[in-house]
Design an enzyme around this catalytic site. Structure first.
Site, PDB file in Angstrom:
ATOM      1  N   TYR A 143       0.821  -1.211   0.000  1.00 38.99           N
ATOM      2  CA  TYR A 143       0.000   0.000   0.000  1.00 38.99           C
ATOM      3  C   TYR A 143       0.856   1.262   0.000  1.00 38.99           C
ATOM      4  CZ  TYR A 143      -4.660  -2.002   0.842  1.00 38.99           C
ATOM      5  OH  TYR A 143      -5.870  -2.647   0.739  1.00 38.99           O
ATOM      6  N   LYS A 194       3.265 -15.014   1.748  1.00 45.01           N
ATOM      7  CA  LYS A 194       3.622 -15.855   0.593  1.00 45.01           C
ATOM      8  C   LYS A 194       5.147 -15.985   0.579  1.00 45.01           C
ATOM      9  CE  LYS A 194       1.606 -16.851  -2.980  1.00 45.01           C
ATOM     10  NZ  LYS A 194       1.223 -18.172  -3.524  1.00 45.01           N
ATOM     11  N   ASP A 227      -2.634 -18.106  -0.035  1.00 41.22           N
ATOM     12  CA  ASP A 227      -3.638 -18.754  -0.898  1.00 41.22           C
ATOM     13  C   ASP A 227      -4.276 -19.931  -0.165  1.00 41.22           C
ATOM     14  OD1 ASP A 227      -1.146 -20.003  -1.001  1.00 41.22           O
ATOM     15  OD2 ASP A 227      -1.218 -20.450  -3.144  1.00 41.22           O
ATOM     16  N   ASP A 251      -6.482  -7.244   3.930  1.00 44.08           N
ATOM     17  CA  ASP A 251      -7.631  -6.596   3.282  1.00 44.08           C
ATOM     18  C   ASP A 251      -8.504  -7.648   2.597  1.00 44.08           C
ATOM     19  OD1 ASP A 251      -9.177  -4.383   2.333  1.00 44.08           O
ATOM     20  OD2 ASP A 251      -8.184  -4.581   0.389  1.00 44.08           O
ATOM     21  N   ASP A 255     -12.422  -9.282   4.026  1.00 43.98           N
ATOM     22  CA  ASP A 255     -13.687  -9.241   3.266  1.00 43.98           C
ATOM     23  C   ASP A 255     -14.219 -10.666   3.098  1.00 43.98           C
ATOM     24  OD1 ASP A 255     -13.648  -6.442   2.842  1.00 43.98           O
ATOM     25  OD2 ASP A 255     -14.384  -6.667   0.787  1.00 43.98           O
TER      26      ASP A 255
HETATM   27  C1  IPM Z   1     -10.423  -1.309   3.956  1.00 39.55           C
HETATM   28  C2  IPM Z   1     -10.531  -0.609   2.630  1.00 39.55           C
HETATM   29  C3  IPM Z   1      -9.333   0.302   2.420  1.00 39.55           C
HETATM   30  C4  IPM Z   1      -8.084  -0.579   2.358  1.00 39.55           C
HETATM   31  C5  IPM Z   1      -9.367   1.215   1.165  1.00 39.55           C
HETATM   32  C6  IPM Z   1     -10.610   2.046   1.093  1.00 39.55           C
HETATM   33  C7  IPM Z   1      -8.165   2.112   1.124  1.00 39.55           C
HETATM   34  O1  IPM Z   1     -10.693  -1.531   1.597  1.00 39.55           O
HETATM   35  O2  IPM Z   1     -10.256  -0.623   4.982  1.00 39.55           O
HETATM   36  O3  IPM Z   1     -10.528  -2.539   4.005  1.00 39.55           O
HETATM   37  O4  IPM Z   1      -7.792  -1.168   1.319  1.00 39.55           O
HETATM   38  O5  IPM Z   1      -7.406  -0.652   3.383  1.00 39.55           O
HETATM   39 MN    MN Z   2     -11.045  -3.566   2.319  1.00 43.32          MN
END
Ligand code: IPM
Ligand code: MN
Ligand code: NAD
Length: 370
Positions: A143, A194, A227, A251, A255
């Site tokens: 990032y 990884k 993975d 990240d 999700d």
């Molecule tokens: C999160 C989001 C952020 C990230 C974005 C909006 C920069 O996806 O907080 O999970 O990737 O960290």
């Molecule tokens: Mn995110």
């Protein structure tokens, strides 16, 4: 009289302000019924700030964040601003807040509440009872690594570059957060990278092993390739307790993990910095979801991740564990009563919008003895 705690609220864009409205009702309840008052400031951030001030995070907002005891963040971004360069996009606001406040440890608790066991797209027996935490490194890695950018080569081809880079101290400090957490939980950490293809991943693995050997011999450390971890998480998530991983993998995996709990609209997060000499530390709390442009403005977003983020704030920044737990229990009772926003809807349940869900949490809180 003790000084009031300073809380900065940054609702942001899309569903951010919609779900934050429901937290404000909880804050109001705390004030009315518990006599707990904060010094609250609110400001624009992300696309909303771009429209009003031409920048996603103004210097004055950044200063307010530095001065605050805790920041409660909604979400930023949306199609209206997707054409902007990286330096000007709404998302730079959250990245700058993390980096400039030194918020390197992003804790993403992933809990399957009993009433939501069948809301997951996975079978109930796979997710029932899940209670794990993903500790995501949040100020380093790809990032922020240099070099980065898009360049045009002499032959007209373009080249996009990002760099995954980790230093020993960055790995160690997030490792300590994960190991300390494991000591209060089940004494197990899974470290995810990884190392089979990336040098930064190999260093990550070596540092985690060295740290465990030197400072945490009581902790069981396992190493999992990212993975494989994604696969294991849907195969048998109950094998995990504390997961520690890099910015990008954290990240993605969080999700993914949100669907174990029923919805992206259920996962809160706490992003913590170093404890400073005066015992204070910067901290920011936000749901893991984004601004959800596809449902924004319709009053149907799930506000629970935002309310749960506020509960984490009370727990980690304001030393209000009992109220935090009370809010979490109220949420479980509301779900137990069969109320559902559309993202967690089930047959036989009552489908409600953002406001009714917030109202229901409030009603449960009002019932509890003061
Ligand atoms: C999160 C989001 C952020 C990230 C974005 C909006 C920069 O996806 O907080 O999970 O990737 O960290
Ligand atoms: Mn995110
Ligand atoms: P998203 O998280 O906004 O939405 C993904 C999907 O989940 C959508 O279908 C959305 O409707 C649904 N969803 C998310 N939160 C929900 C909730 N509370 N209730 C019900 N449904 C919910 O991710 P995206 O669509 O990939 O990104 C949209 C924008 O948000 C992008 O600009 C992205 O950069 C930004 N974003 C910001 C943050 C943040 O501010 N911390 C986090 C993630 C994404």
């Amino acid at each position: 009289m003790a000084e009031l705690k300073k809380l900065l609220i940054l609702p942001g864009d899309g569903i951010g302000p919609e779900v934050m409205r429901e937290v404000k009702r909880v804050i109001d309840w705390l004030d009315r019924r518990r006599g707990v008052t904060f010094e609250i400031e609110e400001d624009l951030v992300g696309g909303a700030s771009i429209e009003a001030r031409g920048t996603p995070l103004s210097e004055s907002t950044m200063q307010m964040a530095r001065d605050a005891d805790a920041v409660l963040f909604g979400a930023v971004g949306g199609p209206a601003w997707d054409h902007l360069g990286f330096a000007n996009r709404p998302e730079i606001a959250i990245l700058r807040l993390r980096q400039e406040l030194g918020l390197f440890a992003n804790l993403r608790p992933t809990i399957v509440y009993d009433p939501l066991v069948s809301a997951s797209t996975l079978k109930p027996e796979i997710v029932r009872g899940l209670d794990m935490v993903i500790v995501r490194e949040s100020t380093g890695g790809i990032y922020f690594g240099e070099p980065r950018g898009i360049e045009t080569l002499p032959d007209g081809q373009k080249r996009g570059v990002n760099t995954e880079v980790y230093m020993t101290h960055e790995i160690e400090r997030v490792g300590r957060v994960a190991f300390d957490l494991a000591r209060k939980r089940k004494g197990r950490v899974a470290s995810v990278e990884k190392s089979n293809v990336m040098e930064s991943g190999l260093l990550w693995r070596q540092c985690m092993t060295a740290l465990r050997d030197a400072e945490y011999p009581d902790i069981t450390l396992t190493h999992v390739l990212a993975d494989n971890c994604a696969m294991q998480m849907v195969r048998n998530p109950l094998q995990y307790d504390v997961i520690v991983t890099t910015n990008l993998f954290g990240d993605l995996l969080s999700d993914l993990a949100s669907m174990l709990t029923g919805s992206l609209g259920m996962l809160p997060s706490a992003t913590l910095g170093t404890v400073r000499e005066d015992g204070r530390r910067h901290a920011l709390y936000e749901p893991i979801h984004g601004s959800a442009p596809d449902i924004a403005g319709r009053g149907i977003a799930n506000p629970l991740a935002q309310i749960l983020s506020f509960a984490l704030l009370l727990r980690h920044s304001f030393e209000m564990e009992s109220v935090a737990a009370e809010i979490e229990r109220a949420i479980v009772r509301v779900l137990g009563n069969g109320l559902r926003t559309q993202d967690i809807m089930a047959t036989g349940a009552a489908r409600v919008g953002t406001g009714v869900m917030g109202e229901a949490v409030l009603r449960e809180l009002e019932k509890a003895p003061a």
